[in-house]
Design a protein around this motif. Structure first.
Motif, PDB file in Angstrom:
ATOM      1  N   ARG A 182      51.609  52.638  36.128  1.00  9.62           N
ATOM      2  CA  ARG A 182      50.302  53.292  36.183  1.00  9.62           C
ATOM      3  C   ARG A 182      49.719  53.053  37.611  1.00  9.62           C
ATOM      4  N   ASP A 183      49.385  54.034  38.402  1.00  9.92           N
ATOM      5  CA  ASP A 183      48.711  53.935  39.530  1.00  9.92           C
ATOM      6  C   ASP A 183      47.468  53.285  39.573  1.00  9.92           C
ATOM      7  N   TYR A 184      47.254  52.340  40.443  1.00  9.28           N
ATOM      8  CA  TYR A 184      46.454  51.320  40.224  1.00  9.28           C
ATOM      9  C   TYR A 184      45.857  50.897  41.535  1.00  9.28           C
ATOM     10  N   HIS A 185      44.791  51.562  42.095  1.00  5.69           N
ATOM     11  CA  HIS A 185      44.129  51.175  43.393  1.00  5.69           C
ATOM     12  C   HIS A 185      44.943  51.187  44.527  1.00  5.69           C
ATOM     13  N   THR A 220      36.368  41.259  41.400  1.00  6.55           N
ATOM     14  CA  THR A 220      36.641  42.559  41.759  1.00  6.55           C
ATOM     15  C   THR A 220      36.665  43.652  40.430  1.00  6.55           C
ATOM     16  N   ASP A 221      36.295  44.703  40.654  1.00  6.35           N
ATOM     17  CA  ASP A 221      36.364  45.666  39.479  1.00  6.35           C
ATOM     18  C   ASP A 221      37.695  46.459  39.457  1.00  6.35           C
ATOM     19  N   VAL A 222      38.179  46.154  38.185  1.00 13.22           N
ATOM     20  CA  VAL A 222      39.656  47.019  38.040  1.00 13.22           C
ATOM     21  C   VAL A 222      39.103  47.489  36.435  1.00 13.22           C
ATOM     22  N   PRO A 225      40.426  47.159  33.462  1.00 12.07           N
ATOM     23  CA  PRO A 225      40.272  46.385  32.353  1.00 12.07           C
ATOM     24  C   PRO A 225      38.900  45.769  32.512  1.00 12.07           C
ATOM     25  N   GLY A 226      38.248  45.766  33.403  1.00 10.87           N
ATOM     26  CA  GLY A 226      37.017  44.748  33.499  1.00 10.87           C
ATOM     27  C   GLY A 226      36.951  44.162  35.075  1.00 10.87           C
ATOM     28  N   ARG A 227      36.403  43.112  35.128  1.00 11.01           N
ATOM     29  CA  ARG A 227      36.083  42.341  36.474  1.00 11.01           C
ATOM     30  C   ARG A 227      36.788  41.222  36.534  1.00 11.01           C
ATOM     31  N   TYR A 228      37.495  40.882  37.656  1.00 12.36           N
ATOM     32  CA  TYR A 228      38.585  39.573  37.727  1.00 12.36           C
ATOM     33  C   TYR A 228      38.480  38.807  38.911  1.00 12.36           C
ATOM     34  N   ALA A 229      38.837  37.755  38.996  1.00 14.34           N
ATOM     35  CA  ALA A 229      38.856  36.792  40.041  1.00 14.34           C
ATOM     36  C   ALA A 229      40.115  35.966  40.000  1.00 14.34           C
ATOM     37  N   MET A 230      40.746  35.534  41.284  1.00 12.86           N
ATOM     38  CA  MET A 230      41.844  34.588  41.074  1.00 12.86           C
ATOM     39  C   MET A 230      41.435  33.557  41.890  1.00 12.86           C
ATOM     40  N   MET A 231      42.060  32.426  41.603  1.00 13.07           N
ATOM     41  CA  MET A 231      41.571  31.108  42.387  1.00 13.07           C
ATOM     42  C   MET A 231      42.888  30.193  42.176  1.00 13.07           C
ATOM     43  N   THR A 232      42.824  29.026  43.361  1.00 12.90           N
ATOM     44  CA  THR A 232      43.524  27.819  42.992  1.00 12.90           C
ATOM     45  C   THR A 232      42.661  26.833  42.529  1.00 12.90           C
ATOM     46  N   ASP A 233      43.012  26.170  41.557  1.00  9.40           N
ATOM     47  CA  ASP A 233      42.038  24.797  41.252  1.00  9.40           C
ATOM     48  C   ASP A 233      42.114  23.696  41.999  1.00  9.40           C
ATOM     49  N   THR A 259      36.512  39.185  32.873  1.00  9.29           N
ATOM     50  CA  THR A 259      35.493  39.599  32.102  1.00  9.29           C
ATOM     51  C   THR A 259      35.908  41.031  31.753  1.00  9.29           C
ATOM     52  N   PRO A 260      36.351  41.288  30.594  1.00 10.91           N
ATOM     53  CA  PRO A 260      36.889  42.604  30.234  1.00 10.91           C
ATOM     54  C   PRO A 260      35.553  43.370  29.848  1.00 10.91           C
TER      55      PRO A 260
END
Length: 269
Positions: free
Chosen positions: A171-174, A234-236, A238-246, A256-257
């Motif tokens: 699927r096309d996505y951003h 960031t809004d996508v 399925p919801g709002r997500y973030a990525m990190m390194t611990d 957050t769906p």
């Protein structure tokens, strides 16, 4: 919270952290997700930390082990349910993958193996006995998605199609293409192309997503606890997500769906 009693073959069922500093990782994730933990002593394998939700006696949501070699990269591994470990390992090797850890019995919990796909992304296989996998899924502070990042998506589609019987739907996505891997009608994993925006030497990898009620607040809290935010909230679709390194360097994501995605996720078998 409804507890999961089993997973169909080919479905993600467990997430495991390999860390160089077990105490630092335990402190971080227990503070971030309100997890508890207990130590399980596995004969011939040493101590294994179980993260639980809702108290020490609550359902298991993830596991953790200490890296045996300081040269290894801290990481989260995603495990997939199989009914036949050896056949799945054989299929992975036949498609250009590699067995990293041979079939291993984990006390009376089940049997596991570790493999890598042709691009080097490692993943686990789990044949359950007394532990089906995560005792809760698609709930706050539990895993809700797994995602592959790689540079050759066509090769990945062929590989995982043969190994797990997955079907890919693009699927096309951003302004990019995102792929859902499906078992039957259900999306069980995703795949993103590692394009020129990724560091050139960053390896292909799987990453788990954990459900949170407030992505922005969780990302801010993670930064306070020592994480580095790699993708800000960031809004996508399925919801709002973030990525990190611990704090030890392991890559992890939170989501957050949106209400529609939340309802659909909870219908899954």
């Amino acid at each position: 919270m409804p507890e999961v009693t089993g997973y169909p073959p080919g479905w993600p069922s467990w997430a495991e952290l390999a860390t160089p500093d077990a105490e630092a990782s335990k402190d971080f994730y227990c503070a971030l997700f309100d997890w508890y933990s207990y130590t399980l002593t596995v004969p011939e394998k040493g101590d294994y930390e179980m993260f639980t939700l809702g108290g020490i006696q609550g359902p298991e949501v993830a596991g953790m082990q200490t890296l045996a070699d300081d040269a290894q990269r801290p990481s989260w591994s995603c495990y997939f349910r199989t009914d036949d470990l050896q056949a799945t390992v054989d299929a992975a090797e036949a498609q250009g993958g590699q067995e990293l850890l041979p079939l291993t019995r984990v006390a009376d919990l089940g049997e596991m193996a570790l493999c890598a796909d042709p691009q080097g992304a490692d993943f686990g296989l789990w044949l359950p006995q007394n532990l089906q996998g995560a005792g809760v899924m698609d709930e706050p502070s539990a895993m809700c998605w797994v995602e592959l990042a790689c540079r050759d998506t066509e090769q990945a589609i062929r590989f995982y199609g043969e190994v797990f019987g997955w079907r890919a739907v693009r699927r096309d996505y951003h302004n990019s293409v995102y792929s859902d891997f499906k078992v039957g009608a259900w999306s069980v994993a995703g795949m993103v192309l590692m394009d020129e925006l990724w560091p050139p030497n960053y390896p292909a990898h799987w990453i788990p997503y954990f459900w949170v009620e407030d992505c922005d607040a969780t990302a801010a809290r993670a930064a306070e606890l020592g994480a580095k935010i790699r993708v800000p909230p960031t809004d996508v679709e399925p919801g709002r997500y973030a990525m990190m390194t611990d704090p030890t360097g392991a890559r992890v994501a939170v989501l957050t769906p949106d209400p529609a995605h939340r309802a659909e996720a909870r219908k899954r078998p």
